[in-house]
Design a protein around this motif. Sequence first.
Motif, PDB file in Angstrom:
ATOM      1  N   ALA A 161       0.839  -1.210   0.000  1.00  0.00           N
ATOM      2  CA  ALA A 161       0.000   0.000   0.000  1.00  0.00           C
ATOM      3  C   ALA A 161       0.868   1.252   0.000  1.00  0.00           C
ATOM      4  O   ALA A 161       0.573   2.229  -0.712  1.00  0.00           O
ATOM      5  CB  ALA A 161      -0.937   0.000   1.201  1.00  0.00           C
ATOM      6  N   LEU A 162       1.944   1.233   0.752  1.00  0.00           N
ATOM      7  CA  LEU A 162       2.856   2.380   0.781  1.00  0.00           C
ATOM      8  C   LEU A 162       3.490   2.598  -0.591  1.00  0.00           C
ATOM      9  O   LEU A 162       3.590   3.731  -1.064  1.00  0.00           O
ATOM     10  CB  LEU A 162       3.929   2.181   1.850  1.00  0.00           C
ATOM     11  CG  LEU A 162       4.893   3.336   2.081  1.00  0.00           C
ATOM     12  CD1 LEU A 162       4.161   4.611   2.484  1.00  0.00           C
ATOM     13  CD2 LEU A 162       5.915   2.953   3.148  1.00  0.00           C
ATOM     14  N   LEU A 163       3.891   1.521  -1.255  1.00  0.00           N
ATOM     15  CA  LEU A 163       4.457   1.641  -2.609  1.00  0.00           C
ATOM     16  C   LEU A 163       3.431   2.193  -3.593  1.00  0.00           C
ATOM     17  O   LEU A 163       3.769   3.026  -4.450  1.00  0.00           O
ATOM     18  CB  LEU A 163       4.987   0.289  -3.090  1.00  0.00           C
ATOM     19  CG  LEU A 163       6.235  -0.220  -2.390  1.00  0.00           C
ATOM     20  CD1 LEU A 163       6.578  -1.635  -2.865  1.00  0.00           C
ATOM     21  CD2 LEU A 163       7.413   0.726  -2.593  1.00  0.00           C
ATOM     22  N   VAL A 164       2.182   1.767  -3.481  1.00  0.00           N
ATOM     23  CA  VAL A 164       1.115   2.304  -4.340  1.00  0.00           C
ATOM     24  C   VAL A 164       0.968   3.804  -4.101  1.00  0.00           C
ATOM     25  O   VAL A 164       0.844   4.594  -5.039  1.00  0.00           O
ATOM     26  CB  VAL A 164      -0.219   1.569  -4.092  1.00  0.00           C
ATOM     27  CG1 VAL A 164      -1.395   2.313  -4.716  1.00  0.00           C
ATOM     28  CG2 VAL A 164      -0.143   0.139  -4.628  1.00  0.00           C
ATOM     29  N   MET A 165       0.991   4.210  -2.833  1.00  0.00           N
ATOM     30  CA  MET A 165       0.866   5.634  -2.505  1.00  0.00           C
ATOM     31  C   MET A 165       2.011   6.443  -3.094  1.00  0.00           C
ATOM     32  O   MET A 165       1.799   7.518  -3.661  1.00  0.00           O
ATOM     33  CB  MET A 165       0.826   5.840  -0.989  1.00  0.00           C
ATOM     34  CG  MET A 165      -0.488   5.487  -0.361  1.00  0.00           C
ATOM     35  SD  MET A 165      -0.477   5.592   1.445  1.00  0.00           S
ATOM     36  CE  MET A 165       0.689   6.859   1.820  1.00  0.00           C
ATOM     37  N   ILE A 166       3.225   5.940  -2.955  1.00  0.00           N
ATOM     38  CA  ILE A 166       4.396   6.654  -3.478  1.00  0.00           C
ATOM     39  C   ILE A 166       4.292   6.789  -4.990  1.00  0.00           C
ATOM     40  O   ILE A 166       4.510   7.873  -5.548  1.00  0.00           O
ATOM     41  CB  ILE A 166       5.701   5.934  -3.062  1.00  0.00           C
ATOM     42  CG1 ILE A 166       5.920   6.068  -1.558  1.00  0.00           C
ATOM     43  CG2 ILE A 166       6.898   6.471  -3.846  1.00  0.00           C
ATOM     44  CD1 ILE A 166       6.997   5.143  -0.999  1.00  0.00           C
ATOM     45  N   GLY A 167       3.941   5.709  -5.661  1.00  0.00           N
ATOM     46  CA  GLY A 167       3.788   5.750  -7.115  1.00  0.00           C
ATOM     47  C   GLY A 167       2.673   6.678  -7.556  1.00  0.00           C
ATOM     48  O   GLY A 167       2.825   7.453  -8.496  1.00  0.00           O
TER      49      GLY A 167
ATOM     50  N   VAL B 287      -5.996   5.309  -0.569  1.00  0.00           N
ATOM     51  CA  VAL B 287      -5.188   4.225  -0.006  1.00  0.00           C
ATOM     52  C   VAL B 287      -4.679   4.629   1.378  1.00  0.00           C
ATOM     53  O   VAL B 287      -4.730   3.838   2.327  1.00  0.00           O
ATOM     54  CB  VAL B 287      -4.030   3.830  -0.945  1.00  0.00           C
ATOM     55  CG1 VAL B 287      -3.013   2.930  -0.253  1.00  0.00           C
ATOM     56  CG2 VAL B 287      -4.575   3.148  -2.189  1.00  0.00           C
ATOM     57  N   ASN B 288      -4.200   5.856   1.515  1.00  0.00           N
ATOM     58  CA  ASN B 288      -3.715   6.327   2.803  1.00  0.00           C
ATOM     59  C   ASN B 288      -4.840   6.322   3.844  1.00  0.00           C
ATOM     60  O   ASN B 288      -4.669   5.816   4.959  1.00  0.00           O
ATOM     61  CB  ASN B 288      -3.113   7.725   2.659  1.00  0.00           C
ATOM     62  CG  ASN B 288      -2.080   8.049   3.715  1.00  0.00           C
ATOM     63  OD1 ASN B 288      -1.926   7.349   4.700  1.00  0.00           O
ATOM     64  ND2 ASN B 288      -1.364   9.130   3.509  1.00  0.00           N
TER      65      ASN B 288
ATOM     66  N   VAL C 180      -5.090   4.877   7.937  1.00  0.00           N
ATOM     67  CA  VAL C 180      -5.890   5.529   8.981  1.00  0.00           C
ATOM     68  C   VAL C 180      -6.968   4.587   9.509  1.00  0.00           C
ATOM     69  O   VAL C 180      -7.011   4.298  10.705  1.00  0.00           O
ATOM     70  CB  VAL C 180      -6.502   6.849   8.471  1.00  0.00           C
ATOM     71  CG1 VAL C 180      -7.449   7.448   9.509  1.00  0.00           C
ATOM     72  CG2 VAL C 180      -5.403   7.851   8.115  1.00  0.00           C
ATOM     73  N   LEU C 181      -7.837   4.104   8.608  1.00  0.00           N
ATOM     74  CA  LEU C 181      -8.970   3.305   9.081  1.00  0.00           C
ATOM     75  C   LEU C 181      -8.566   1.897   9.516  1.00  0.00           C
ATOM     76  O   LEU C 181      -8.854   1.486  10.640  1.00  0.00           O
ATOM     77  CB  LEU C 181     -10.052   3.233   8.002  1.00  0.00           C
ATOM     78  CG  LEU C 181     -10.743   4.550   7.691  1.00  0.00           C
ATOM     79  CD1 LEU C 181     -11.746   4.375   6.555  1.00  0.00           C
ATOM     80  CD2 LEU C 181     -11.437   5.107   8.922  1.00  0.00           C
ATOM     81  N   PHE C 182      -7.934   1.149   8.617  1.00  0.00           N
ATOM     82  CA  PHE C 182      -7.643  -0.238   8.941  1.00  0.00           C
ATOM     83  C   PHE C 182      -6.577  -0.356  10.032  1.00  0.00           C
ATOM     84  O   PHE C 182      -6.800  -1.001  11.053  1.00  0.00           O
ATOM     85  CB  PHE C 182      -7.228  -1.020   7.696  1.00  0.00           C
ATOM     86  CG  PHE C 182      -6.960  -2.466   7.992  1.00  0.00           C
ATOM     87  CD1 PHE C 182      -7.982  -3.317   8.365  1.00  0.00           C
ATOM     88  CD2 PHE C 182      -5.673  -2.970   7.937  1.00  0.00           C
ATOM     89  CE1 PHE C 182      -7.734  -4.649   8.672  1.00  0.00           C
ATOM     90  CE2 PHE C 182      -5.416  -4.300   8.244  1.00  0.00           C
ATOM     91  CZ  PHE C 182      -6.452  -5.140   8.604  1.00  0.00           C
TER      92      PHE C 182
END
Length: 167
Positions: free
Chosen positions: A53-59, A83-84, A89-91
Amino acid sequence: MSHHALSHDRQGERRALLGGAMVYAVTAIHHVYGAFRYHTPWRAHAALVAGLALLVMIGALAVSRARPASATGRAAWWTFFVVNAVVFVLFLGVFEGAYNHVLKNVLYLAGLSTSHMRALFPPPMYEMPNDWFFEITGVLHVIPAALTARYLARLLPRARVSGRAHA
């Protein structure tokens, strides 16, 4: 959008990204430790999912910054945002930190019966508080997740003004 507003957006985006990265760091430490401590290797998957998820956010943020006025850039920005908000935050913040650890520890320390505790936190998914490092790192999810939520909330009005809300 003025240069000042754009740099302010970038600062807010950077803060939201760093907040999510802090949640990731706590998640990785907590879940990898828990996998070893409780002999439950499946716990480590949370670190992998959060890392992806962090990689998706960065991309997504990189695409958004490269093409801010395009439909692709706007979609990428909303991908970064959603995604963030959902994962970090939520999960991880609300569910993992607040429910799985803050509430569990408060109820445990308040003396809630074992049967009620097991009903709310059934094994093997949950462990009753018996390891201070595991519980503290679980509770710590809440702090960077709350900061991330604050940074994301500050980005919303700017997203509407900059046209990002019109993806």
